[in-house]
Design an enzyme around this catalytic site. Structure first.
Site, short mmCIF file in Angstrom:
data_model
loop_
_atom_site.label_atom_id
_atom_site.label_comp_id
_atom_site.label_asym_id
_atom_site.label_seq_id
_atom_site.Cartn_x
_atom_site.Cartn_y
_atom_site.Cartn_z
N GLU A 57 0.82 -1.21 0.00
CA GLU A 57 0.00 0.00 0.00
C GLU A 57 0.86 1.28 0.00
O GLU A 57 0.88 2.04 0.98
CB GLU A 57 -0.98 -0.02 1.18
CG GLU A 57 -1.96 -1.19 1.08
CD GLU A 57 -3.03 -1.19 2.17
OE1 GLU A 57 -3.02 -0.29 3.02
OE2 GLU A 57 -3.88 -2.11 2.15
N GLU B 69 -4.57 -8.43 -1.62
CA GLU B 69 -4.94 -8.53 -0.20
C GLU B 69 -6.38 -8.07 -0.07
O GLU B 69 -6.75 -7.02 -0.61
CB GLU B 69 -4.02 -7.65 0.66
CG GLU B 69 -4.37 -7.66 2.15
CD GLU B 69 -3.58 -6.63 2.95
OE1 GLU B 69 -2.34 -6.62 2.84
OE2 GLU B 69 -4.21 -5.82 3.65
#
Length: 532
Positions: free
Chosen positions: A211, A330
């Site tokens: 991220e 994810e």
């Protein structure tokens, strides 16, 4: 292309004759019409479509990685093969490889999968200590204060041994926050890790960073998409210089889902790094785990947000790199570690099965579930190493659903039909003969639903796998136990899973989908041309 209508009717359940019952409920009820096409495959996903993750927080204190030597965890994980096993998450960008030769495992022995299992007393102590460790990790998460973690060969050895013995393909997430003075990625620590893995002949794939859109928030470092793409290109060059890893998979950039329709970081990455990666990865969660509700988990509009975000990413990737595979690297129900009392209970299964069905239909090739075991409330295996409802749902999906997606479409405007969601695949050919089809079904309503089987497959026998909470009605939605066709699911012992067999039903039977239930209906003799 011929579309065959499938009729569903909302009804109250009664126990008198099946045919009369079905006829009675068609009178005065509003049908939900579905069209299905068995002549052609819409698209195919990777055989490892349903994959899992282990969060890097497990290695924040390296001794907890020894839980991967639990025989029970290995048995449970093996039932999810074939799959990828991703090791990564927020803390991967705070992990530094620090070799300590004394901790290296002997994984060369023939008996490595059985000969290095964790003793029961050590397992019990680690489980007890993990409860306290979770409180520490939760505190760091809330304060967004992460400290650098050193990991040794032990973590790598345990991960590789675990994935190999479980039949999963390991993807290791590298630290992308190690930067040089000009803000490019410092690859020296990764080179040290790669050198060790190559010396051990560990076949595995790689990621870089987790991220990146939140790097500034969690570490005060800003990296734009174009620079990130250059970092991945640099890593690909390093891999290409290795005899073992020149063909290894490289996946990224593991961006968070688009917020306010912004995909600029992903766009920048694709400009400079699309050629370096084998698949473009992004993350998706429906809700914030700290302020969500039971109603959110049952809300069709919340479930539909997946389509909006997925289409944004797919379009961005298509424009920059046509044909590039797109993965959910994810994903789970709620971000922030999950929603306590929801993400680890029966109700989470609605989000999970819908994500699998909708994601496959929309164009995703792999979906990695956060998390197999470890920190948070969205795990598949709990702190006592017992399987939770979403684990059983995942195993059934693996056994019953094949990679071929078939067309099924709602044609009614009846509003309540939004609470009945269905997806159609060819059945898994390892479990069923060629031509069988699997109908993935979910009923978000408390009222039962009847499925009237269309003539095209009405001569087929049906294997029904109906999942319900161990408690009836809304009171059972937050249960951590689940029943399959009325039988409570639990391991026979630490080495043995239950049979997970379906209930065989004769041809032309009207199929019942109870209120608040999840189900797989396998039409054994469908003889679907697309599946032969």
């Amino acid at each position: 292309m011929k579309l065959v209508p499938l009729v569903l009717t909302f009804c109250f359940y009664r126990t008198d004759g099946a045919q009369n019952r079905a006829d009675r409920y068609h009178n005065g009820s509003s049908p939900v019409l579905l069209d299905l096409d068995l002549s052609a495959v819409v698209r195919r996903v990777d055989p490892r479509f349903l994959s899992v993750t282990i969060d890097a927080s497990l290695a924040a204190d390296e001794r907890f990685m020894l839980l991967l030597r639990s025989q029970k965890i290995q048995i449970l994980t093996k039932a999810l093969s074939p799959a990828f096993l991703r090791f990564g998450g927020t803390r991967q960008d705070f992990m530094v490889f620090s070799p300590q030769k004394s901790q290296q495992l002997d994984t060369d022995a023939d008996e490595s999968c059985n000969g290095t299992l964790l003793p029961w007393w050590a397992e019990e102590q680690l489980k007890e200590d993990w409860t306290q460790q979770q409180l520490i990790l939760r505190g760091e998460e809330l304060q967004r204060k992460y400290h650098r973690v050193q990991f040794s060969e032990l973590t790598v050895d345990l991960l590789h041994s675990f994935s190999s013995c479980s039949g999963l393909d390991l993807i290791f997430g590298l630290n992308a926050l190690l930067r040089t003075a000009d803000n490019s990625w410092n690859s020296s620590n990764a080179r040290s890790l790669l050198k060790y893995c190559e010396s051990r002949q560990y076949r595995m794939s790689w990621e870089l960073g987790n991220e990146p859109n939140s790097f500034e928030k969690k570490a005060g470092i800003r990296v734009d998409g174009y620079q990130l793409g250059r970092d991945f290109t640099h890593l690909r060059k390093i891999l290409s210089e290795s005899k073992l890893y020149r063909e290894a998979g490289l996946y990224g950039p593991d961006v968070g889902q688009p917020r306010d329709h912004r995909t600029d970081l992903l766009e920048g990455f694709l400009q400079s790094g699309a050629e370096a990666v084998d698949a473009c990865t992004w993350h998706h969660y429906y809700v914030n785990g700290r302020d969500t509700s039971l109603e959110d988990f049952l809300d069709p509009e919340v479930l539909d947000t997946l389509a909006l975000k997925t289409n944004e990413v797919l379009e961005t990737v298509k424009q920059a790199s046509p044909g590039k595979s797109v993965w959910l690297g994810e994903t789970s129900s709620a971000y922030g570690g999950g929603a306590l009392g929801l993400s680890d209970t029966f109700v989470a299964g609605f989000m999970w099965i819908d994500k699998l069905g909708l994601g496959a239909r929309l164009g995703l090739d792999v979906v990695m579930r956060q998390v197999l075991v470890g920190f948070g409330s969205y795990h598949l295996i709990d702190k006592d190493l017992n399987p939770l409802p979403d684990y059983w749902l995942s195993v059934l999906y693996k056994r019953l659903v094949g990679p071929e997606v078939l067309k099924i479409q709602v044609t009614s405007n009846f509003g309540r039909s939004k609470r009945v969601r269905l997806y159609l695949h060819c059945a898994n050919k390892n479990s069923y003969r060629s031509g069988a089809v699997a109908l993935m079904s979910m009923n978000l309503s408390k009222k039962p639903v009847w499925i009237s089987v269309p003539a095209l497959i009405s001569s087929s026998t049906v294997d029904a796998f109906v999942l319900q909470s161990d408690r009836q009605g809304e009171e059972g939605l937050d249960s951590r136990s689940v029943k399959l066709n009325g039988e409570l699911l639990k391991m026979v012992d630490d080495k043995t899973l239950p049979s997970l067999s379906g209930e065989r039903q004769p041809p032309a039977q009207h199929l019942q989908l109870p209120g608040y239930s999840l189900a797989f209906f396998v039409f054994v003799d469908a003889k679907a041309p697309a599946c032969r």
